[in-house]
Write a protein that holds these residues in place. Structure first.
Motif: not given
Length: 106
Positions: A49-56, A30-37, A45-47, A25-28
């Motif tokens: 997702x990747x960071x969220x999966x690796x961290x989990x 954050x990626x979506x928010x930064x994409x919008x900014x 967003x894809x980054x 949730x946090x990484x996805x």
């Protein structure tokens, strides 16, 4: 109050759920928010997702291996006995300071 098997299983289930859901949730988000900014859609967003999966995955690995190490006694924990330096030195083959000084002629 003794721990029941059900309470332990419930605690482990909660830990597993949070260790998967929170990083994703946090990484996805954050990626979506930064994409919008920044307007880099969909790369951040894809980054995320990747960071969220690796961290989990790392958290799941830690949750599954740490209890096994604690059972075997190889986990790092607080020492049960604090020894003085002279005892540690003798165990390592170093004589106590007094004997060492006598050998050197001091």
């Amino acid at each position: 109050m003794k721990d029941s098997g059900f309470a332990r299983a419930l605690a482990l289930t909660a830990q597993l759920g949070f260790s998967i859901a929170c990083p994703l949730v946090v990484f996805i988000a954050g990626g979506a928010w930064l994409d919008g900014q920044l307007g880099w859609s969909p790369w951040l967003l894809l980054t995320g997702v990747l960071l969220g999966v690796l961290t989990a995955g790392g958290l799941l690995w830690q949750l599954t291996t740490v209890p096994i190490r604690r059972q075997k006694g190889t986990g790092k924990g607080p020492p049960y006995k604090v020894e003085s330096q002279s005892k540690v030195g003798r165990r390592l083959g170093n004589p106590p300071p007094d004997e060492k000084q006598k050998r050197n002629g001091r």
